[in-house]
Structure formats: C-alpha cells, structure tokens
Enzyme design. Structure first.
Site, PDB file in Angstrom:
ATOM      1  N   ASP A   1       1.037  -1.317  -0.151  1.00 34.78           N
ATOM      2  CA  ASP A   1      -0.085  -0.280  -0.029  1.00 34.78           C
ATOM      3  C   ASP A   1       0.977   1.263   0.115  1.00 34.78           C
ATOM      4  OD1 ASP A   1      -1.519   2.082   0.625  1.00 34.78           O
ATOM      5  OD2 ASP A   1      -3.196   1.189   2.132  1.00 34.78           O
TER       6      ASP A   1
ATOM      7  N   TYR B   1      -9.173  16.012 -10.153  1.00 38.04           N
ATOM      8  CA  TYR B   1      -8.533  14.781 -11.218  1.00 38.04           C
ATOM      9  C   TYR B   1      -7.454  15.612 -11.746  1.00 38.04           C
ATOM     10  CZ  TYR B   1      -8.000  11.651 -15.361  1.00 38.04           C
ATOM     11  OH  TYR B   1      -7.685  10.949 -16.264  1.00 38.04           O
TER      12      TYR B   1
ATOM     13  N   LYS C   1      -3.511  15.243 -11.991  1.00 45.59           N
ATOM     14  CA  LYS C   1      -2.917  14.806 -13.220  1.00 45.59           C
ATOM     15  C   LYS C   1      -1.839  15.930 -13.570  1.00 45.59           C
ATOM     16  CE  LYS C   1      -4.688  10.667 -13.890  1.00 45.59           C
ATOM     17  NZ  LYS C   1      -4.123   9.877 -13.578  1.00 45.59           N
TER      18      LYS C   1
END
Length: 303
Positions: free
Chosen positions: A77, A174, A178
């Site tokens: 993880d 988002y 990115k």
C-alpha cells in the site's frame, strides 16, 4: 546490424501500481526487454483492494516472467510509508542495492472522480482522498526509492499521468492530481540531475485498460466492437504501447537529455520506432487535431 532484443537485461525496476492498466503494460514491457521487475499494488491473491477488480500483482508478475524478464510481486500500500520503506529495503537487500527504473503509476482514482460538479459542489473528503491516493503515494514511493538510484549515480524515474499539457482535464481534483504528477517529475529531475538520474512524466493516449474494455463490453481481442459506441475508441491504444514507450526510454543511453519533460506515446513512437501489440502506431494527438480540435479546442503544447 542486429537489434538487441533484451536491452534491459540486468536492469532492476520497480513498477508501483502495476496491477492493471498502464502500470501492468509498463511492467510487462520492461520484462520483455529483460528486466527484473518488482511489481506492487494492493490487489493480490491474498485479497482485492477497494476497487474490487479481479487483476492481481501476481498475475502481472507471471506475465513479466513469461515475457522474458523476472517478475516479483510484492503487495504494497503506497500510502503507507512503512510498507514502502520495507519494499525498498527488500529491493536493496535482494539486488545488492541496485534499482535502475522507478515507475510511479499508482492511481486508483476513477471511482473518486466527480465529472459532473464544480469544486464547490463536490464532496471534499472524496476529493482530498483522490489527491492522497494519486499524488502522495508517488511522493512516498520516490522518497524511499530514490536513495538507491542516487547511490549508484544513474537511473530513471517515470511518472505516469494523463495528458502532457496545461489543458484542463474536466474535473477539479482529477486535473489537480494529473497536473501535480507532471510537476513531481519536473521537481525530481531538478534535484536528481547532479546525481545522473533522470525523471520524466509520460501519458498514453486513449488507453484500453481493463476497466475501459469492461466499460465498452469488449475484450482486447474484440475491442474494435466498441467503436460503434464511441468513434474515438478506434484511435485507442493498448497498455503495451505505453509499456514499450517506457522500455525505450529506460534503454536510451541519452535519457538525461529528456529529463524534466512531459512526454507522450504519440511523440515517442516516432523517435524510437515501437508499435502497439497489434503492429499499429496510434497517434491520439493527430486524431485530436483532425477530428476533435474544432469542437474542443487545441490539445495544447507539451509542458
């Protein structure tokens, strides 16, 4: 003149987030070029992640080995620094301190992305969770992996993103995630340059990930049936295309010249001459310019 089909023989790579999609494509391509690849993620034979998808890191590792490399699956993880530290300690112990390629491809943000609402109408905790999943994991992984590269004075860091321009990506969190990943590559490149280590960001075009194939109700063998639902899907590319781009970068002795740049499959295939798995050379930027620019505006210049 003969072509070296195993240019990465003896190379050690870590693909963080290699369970599926672009990460899996990169991991397998590195293996095909001869690399030993540690592939990590939360989905394994021991249990699925919260994405609840069937792909596992063990399956990716088997594909790496079948392609000609050596795949080593380590359930990790990457939001947990102690697990990442243990992973990098293991690589150092098993590979005599060697790590040549680090690929930060952890994502898992699709179910967290709200495409319908502006920032002020989104759930804040969900958005912040996306950033922790998609950005903090990359920072944590680099923090513990980079010392292995710095100690050797060579290596390549690859940050996987979506888009290589400043163009808005359609959803606040988002877009932030990115874009931040590109900046991670830029910042790492600046700090690593004196140590002979390169860092780049890379984007695929329209990626035919497992989830995207499921969305269209097709398989990789029948993917063209999805074009009836979305004509742009005809210009999509498999994860292998992204993988071959990264493998070409990793084998490039002049990679430092690209350090700090945001790259794309549609530019790199011209330089390195690789193809997708079916022998085609998808170019999503060219498709955008021809068919989508009039409605959506220019794709944007590379950062």
């Amino acid at each position: 003149m003969t072509t070296d089909t195993r240019p990465l023989a003896g190379t050690v790579a870590l693909v963080a987030g290699g369970t599926r999609g672009g990460g899996r494509g990169i991991a397998v391509a590195l293996g095909s070029a001869g690399a030993t690849v540690y592939v990590t993620g939360r989905s394994s034979g021991a249990g699925r992640s919260d994405l609840d998808r069937p792909e596992t890191i063990e399956d990716t590792a088997e594909r790496i080995t079948a392609a000609g490399g050596l795949g080593i699956a380590v359930r990790t993880d990457h939001s947990r620094p102690d697990e990442v530290r243990a992973l990098c300690d293991r690589i150092a112990a098993e590979q005599d301190g060697r790590l040549d390629v680090l690929v930060n491809s952890v994502w898992g943000g699709d179910p967290l992305t709200d495409w319908e609402h502006p920032l002020w109408e989104q759930d804040l905790e969900t958005g912040l969770r996306l950033l922790r999943q998609a950005v903090e994991t990359h920072v944590i992984t680099s923090r513990f992996a980079l010392p292995l590269m710095v100690a050797r004075g060579s290596g390549l860091v690859v940050e996987v993103t979506d888009g290589n321009t400043a163009r808005y990506r359609g959803s606040f969190f988002y877009d932030l995630a990115k874009s931040a990943v590109i900046r991670l590559a830029f910042a790492q490149a600046a700090e690593l340059r004196p140590h002979g280590v390169a860092a780049v960001a890379i984007t695929p075009g329209f990626l035919r990930s497992e989830a995207m194939l499921d969305h269209f109700g097709v398989t990789e063998a029948t993917w063209r049936d999805g074009v009836a639902q979305d004509p742009d899907f005809a210009h999509s590319e498999s994860p292998a295309y992204l993988g071959r781009a990264v493998a070409a970068l990793a084998a490039d002795p002049q990679i430092m010249a690209k350090s700090g740049r945001a790259l794309a499959t549609w530019g790199l295939y011209r330089e390195y001459g690789f193809t997708d798995a079916d022998g085609t050379r998808p170019d999503f930027a060219a498709h955008w310019a021809q068919s989508l620019e009039a409605e959506h505006g220019p794709l944007g210049d590379p950062l």
